[in-house]
Design an enzyme around this catalytic site. Structure first.
Site, PDB file in Angstrom:
ATOM      1  N   SER A   1     -59.619  -9.988 -29.239  1.00 30.46           N
ATOM      2  CA  SER A   1     -58.831  -9.076 -28.407  1.00 30.46           C
ATOM      3  C   SER A   1     -57.451  -9.661 -28.164  1.00 30.46           C
ATOM      4  O   SER A   1     -57.309 -10.722 -27.552  1.00 30.46           O
ATOM      5  CB  SER A   1     -59.527  -8.840 -27.062  1.00 30.46           C
ATOM      6  OG  SER A   1     -58.592  -8.276 -26.149  1.00 30.46           O
TER       7      SER A   1
ATOM      8  N   GLY B   1     -54.911   0.128 -21.058  1.00 25.18           N
ATOM      9  CA  GLY B   1     -55.604  -1.163 -21.080  1.00 25.18           C
ATOM     10  C   GLY B   1     -54.651  -2.321 -21.311  1.00 25.18           C
ATOM     11  O   GLY B   1     -54.820  -3.410 -20.749  1.00 25.18           O
TER      12      GLY B   1
ATOM     13  N   ARG C   1     -64.899   5.962 -29.210  1.00 27.21           N
ATOM     14  CA  ARG C   1     -64.274   6.555 -30.408  1.00 27.21           C
ATOM     15  C   ARG C   1     -65.249   6.717 -31.565  1.00 27.21           C
ATOM     16  O   ARG C   1     -65.091   7.618 -32.397  1.00 27.21           O
ATOM     17  CB  ARG C   1     -63.073   5.703 -30.848  1.00 27.21           C
ATOM     18  CG  ARG C   1     -61.913   5.846 -29.893  1.00 27.21           C
ATOM     19  CD  ARG C   1     -60.683   5.083 -30.319  1.00 27.21           C
ATOM     20  NE  ARG C   1     -59.581   5.422 -29.428  1.00 27.21           N
ATOM     21  CZ  ARG C   1     -58.450   4.724 -29.304  1.00 27.21           C
ATOM     22  NH1 ARG C   1     -58.269   3.640 -30.043  1.00 27.21           N
ATOM     23  NH2 ARG C   1     -57.510   5.106 -28.480  1.00 27.21           N
TER      24      ARG C   1
ATOM     25  N   ARG D   1     -63.559   0.785 -18.368  1.00 27.83           N
ATOM     26  CA  ARG D   1     -63.460  -0.179 -19.474  1.00 27.83           C
ATOM     27  C   ARG D   1     -63.737  -1.620 -19.012  1.00 27.83           C
ATOM     28  O   ARG D   1     -63.490  -1.968 -17.863  1.00 27.83           O
ATOM     29  CB  ARG D   1     -62.080  -0.046 -20.142  1.00 27.83           C
ATOM     30  CG  ARG D   1     -61.943   1.302 -20.828  1.00 27.83           C
ATOM     31  CD  ARG D   1     -60.589   1.512 -21.445  1.00 27.83           C
ATOM     32  NE  ARG D   1     -60.324   0.581 -22.526  1.00 27.83           N
ATOM     33  CZ  ARG D   1     -59.174   0.524 -23.183  1.00 27.83           C
ATOM     34  NH1 ARG D   1     -58.185   1.350 -22.833  1.00 27.83           N
ATOM     35  NH2 ARG D   1     -58.990  -0.336 -24.147  1.00 27.83           N
TER      36      ARG D   1
ATOM     37  N   LYS E   1     -62.874   1.569 -26.136  1.00 29.73           N
ATOM     38  CA  LYS E   1     -61.459   1.957 -26.092  1.00 29.73           C
ATOM     39  C   LYS E   1     -61.291   3.089 -25.064  1.00 29.73           C
ATOM     40  O   LYS E   1     -62.124   3.256 -24.188  1.00 29.73           O
ATOM     41  CB  LYS E   1     -60.984   2.348 -27.489  1.00 29.73           C
ATOM     42  CG  LYS E   1     -60.989   1.180 -28.480  1.00 29.73           C
ATOM     43  CD  LYS E   1     -59.921   0.157 -28.121  1.00 29.73           C
ATOM     44  CE  LYS E   1     -59.936  -1.028 -29.058  1.00 29.73           C
ATOM     45  NZ  LYS E   1     -59.025  -2.100 -28.616  1.00 29.73           N
TER      46      LYS E   1
ATOM     47  N   LYS F   1     -45.959   0.374 -29.452  1.00 29.55           N
ATOM     48  CA  LYS F   1     -46.491   0.280 -28.082  1.00 29.55           C
ATOM     49  C   LYS F   1     -46.730  -1.177 -27.687  1.00 29.55           C
ATOM     50  O   LYS F   1     -46.349  -1.595 -26.590  1.00 29.55           O
ATOM     51  CB  LYS F   1     -47.787   1.096 -27.989  1.00 29.55           C
ATOM     52  CG  LYS F   1     -48.411   1.145 -26.606  1.00 29.55           C
ATOM     53  CD  LYS F   1     -49.237   2.401 -26.419  1.00 29.55           C
ATOM     54  CE  LYS F   1     -50.574   2.359 -27.132  1.00 29.55           C
ATOM     55  NZ  LYS F   1     -51.546   1.457 -26.479  1.00 29.55           N
TER      56      LYS F   1
ATOM     57  N   ASP G   1     -56.842   0.433 -33.951  1.00 31.67           N
ATOM     58  CA  ASP G   1     -56.458   1.719 -33.359  1.00 31.67           C
ATOM     59  C   ASP G   1     -56.369   2.835 -34.401  1.00 31.67           C
ATOM     60  O   ASP G   1     -56.161   3.999 -34.058  1.00 31.67           O
ATOM     61  CB  ASP G   1     -55.114   1.585 -32.632  1.00 31.67           C
ATOM     62  CG  ASP G   1     -55.218   0.661 -31.416  1.00 31.67           C
ATOM     63  OD1 ASP G   1     -56.326   0.510 -30.867  1.00 31.67           O
ATOM     64  OD2 ASP G   1     -54.185   0.088 -31.018  1.00 31.67           O
TER      65      ASP G   1
ATOM     66  N   GLN H   1     -55.294  -8.370 -26.269  1.00 29.85           N
ATOM     67  CA  GLN H   1     -54.977  -8.218 -24.844  1.00 29.85           C
ATOM     68  C   GLN H   1     -55.475  -9.430 -24.067  1.00 29.85           C
ATOM     69  O   GLN H   1     -54.772  -9.953 -23.202  1.00 29.85           O
ATOM     70  CB  GLN H   1     -55.594  -6.923 -24.303  1.00 29.85           C
ATOM     71  CG  GLN H   1     -54.973  -5.688 -24.930  1.00 29.85           C
ATOM     72  CD  GLN H   1     -55.685  -4.400 -24.560  1.00 29.85           C
ATOM     73  OE1 GLN H   1     -56.749  -4.428 -23.930  1.00 29.85           O
ATOM     74  NE2 GLN H   1     -55.122  -3.275 -24.954  1.00 29.85           N
TER      75      GLN H   1
ATOM     76  N   ARG I   1     -55.771   9.206 -29.282  1.00 30.28           N
ATOM     77  CA  ARG I   1     -55.912   9.016 -30.736  1.00 30.28           C
ATOM     78  C   ARG I   1     -56.993   9.923 -31.325  1.00 30.28           C
ATOM     79  O   ARG I   1     -56.908  10.326 -32.490  1.00 30.28           O
ATOM     80  CB  ARG I   1     -56.180   7.544 -31.076  1.00 30.28           C
ATOM     81  CG  ARG I   1     -55.003   6.658 -30.692  1.00 30.28           C
ATOM     82  CD  ARG I   1     -55.005   5.319 -31.382  1.00 30.28           C
ATOM     83  NE  ARG I   1     -54.192   4.377 -30.631  1.00 30.28           N
ATOM     84  CZ  ARG I   1     -52.854   4.281 -30.704  1.00 30.28           C
ATOM     85  NH1 ARG I   1     -52.172   5.080 -31.502  1.00 30.28           N
ATOM     86  NH2 ARG I   1     -52.201   3.399 -29.969  1.00 30.28           N
TER      87      ARG I   1
END
Ligand code: S3P
Length: 429
Positions: free
Chosen positions: A161, A91, A340, A119, A336, A21, A309, A163, A382
């Site tokens: 992060s 995200g 989670r 988020r 996330k 991904k 993840d 991202q 997930r």
């Protein structure tokens, strides 16, 4: 949609893992920034990645599919879309695209689904603002970003992060000012690797990543390796379902993504890697797991980014191990697609496993798994897949809610599991 997993006999065979991904998002976005044509093989065709492809079209990029997993992107100047860009559940799409849009000097409004609009976006907004991008909106979506960027930045990436790091580097492509990101704890480095593949100059010195003078990208061929975060469901299942033996081929083995494989090894799993080789600056190879005794282990905060993840499936593996597993430093898991940390403790407990959240740690005591519950997922792919794997090893079936969300990252999950003899069926609502 609800899915139910039932205790299977041994799992066996080769698990058809889809493309990674993170690499898929990056290949599309970098292709749209680059001059000329980028051809991608093995692209993950999941909802999250398709959200990125759709967004790039809204920015005026030609993005075409010409076969299964085979895509072509013609890069060039971006234009400001008239309509808001809906990134759905993704995200990665929104955070990377905000940086890219700022760097390309366009204005765009981003929004998403109920999960994504909750988020945190301040972490990406703050460094882009420091670089001169302007924002309209608060610290969550919807948000409007307006480029161009005019200033450099020395960003400290805490919490780690990938991202945010990627957004800063993508924005930095639009300026010739100094741009660097320091990482006290390293996050996945696909952006650095792939930017260099596209011809940009990226210097890496210890824990600092710096853009060099050459910031123009040229289109190229990208082959996307298998997703280790998706492979983890098969490897984890083989580790806890008696007599199983499963192989996953051509999977990404980047050290910043291999924490789950290392975790399985530390817990005593019978695991072997082979055929290890390079591909487009990344390391890939085959992984085989055989069922065998597993033992609880401790994992520290520094280890989390390399398996961020995979914590839900690691918690499921811990349920099948002897003794206690303690996973520390999970605060980021609360931000996330769902909380989670809370949902894993809740779902495992509902299935008769001793599990609890202790501050930002998850503590799981292994033993026979009763199952026989319907698990709340809050629409998190997930959480759903992890509990379905638990169901393959439980005494009674495990049912998960909102299972359609699995398509955000792994649309072929059920077929792939069937391929290794895992029993997962749809149940009437
Ligand atoms: C991703 C980075 C990770 C990960 C996400 C994909 C990426 O998030 O959880 O699924 O492709 O850069 P962080 O930004 O927390 O590192």
């Amino acid at each position: 949609m609800k899915l139910r997993a039932t205790s299977s006999g041994p799992l066996a065979g080769a698990f058809p893992v889809p493309g990674d991904k993170s690499l898929s998002h990056r290949a599309l976005i970098f292709g749209a920034v680059a001059e000329g044509e980028t051809v991608i093989a093995g692209l993950l065709e999941s909802e999250d990645v398709l959200a990125t492809a759709g967004a790039l079209r809204a920015f005026g990029t030609r993005v075409e599919r010409f076969g299964p997993g085979r895509w072509r992107v013609i890069g060039g100047a971006w234009r400001s879309p008239e309509q808001p860009i809906d990134c759905g559940n993704s995200g990665t799409s929104v955070r990377l695209l905000m940086g890219a849009a700022a760097g390309q000097g366009v204005t765009a409004t981003f929004t998403g689904d109920a999960s994504l609009t909750r988020r945190p976006m301040r972490r990406v907004k703050a460094p882009l603002e420091a670089m001169g991008a302007r924002f309209d909106g608060g610290d969550t979506l919807p948000l409007t970003v307006a480029g161009p960027v005019s200033r450099g930045i020395a960003h400290v990436n805490v919490p780690a992060s990938a991202q945010v790091k990627s957004a800063v580097l993508l924005a930095g492509l639009g300026t010739n000012q100094p741009v660097e990101v320091a990482e006290p704890v390293p996050s996945r480095d696909h952006t650095e690797i792939m930017l260099a593949e596209f011809g940009a100059e990226v210097e890496r010195q210890g824990t600092v990543v710096r853009l060099g003078a050459r910031r123009r990208l040229s289109g190229r061929l990208i082959t996307v390796a298998g997703d280790p975060s998706s492979a983890a469901f098969a490897l984890g299942a083989a580790a806890i379902v008696p007599e199983s033996e499963v192989t996953v081929r051509d999977v990404l083995l980047n050290p910043h993504r291999s924490g789950f494989i290392m975790a399985l090894q530390r817990m005593g799993a019978d695991l072997a890697m082979s055929n290890i080789r390079g591909q487009g600056g990344e390391t890939i190879g085959d992984v085989r797991v055989r069922f065998g005794p597993l033992f609880g282990a401790e994992f520290t905060a520094e280890e989390i980014p390399s398996m961020v993840d995979e914590i839900p499936i690691l918690a499921v593996v811990a349920a099948g191990a002897r003794g206690e597993t303690r996973i520390e430093g999970l605060d980021e898991l609360r931000h996330k697609e769902s909380d989670r940390l809370a949902l894993m403790a809740e779902g495992l407990t509902a299935c008769g496993v001793q599990a609890r959240a202790e501050g930002d740690a998850l503590v799981v005591t292994g033993g026979p798994v009763r199952g026989g519950a319907t698990v709340r997922t809050d629409g998190d792919h997930r959480i759903a897949m992890s509990h379905l794997v638990l169901g393959l090893a439980a005494e009674q079936p495990v049912t998960v809610e909102d299972a359609e969300m699995i398509a955000t990252s792994f649309p072929t999950f059920r077929e792939a599991m069937r391929e290794i003899r895992g029993r997962i069926e749809e149940v009437a609502a």
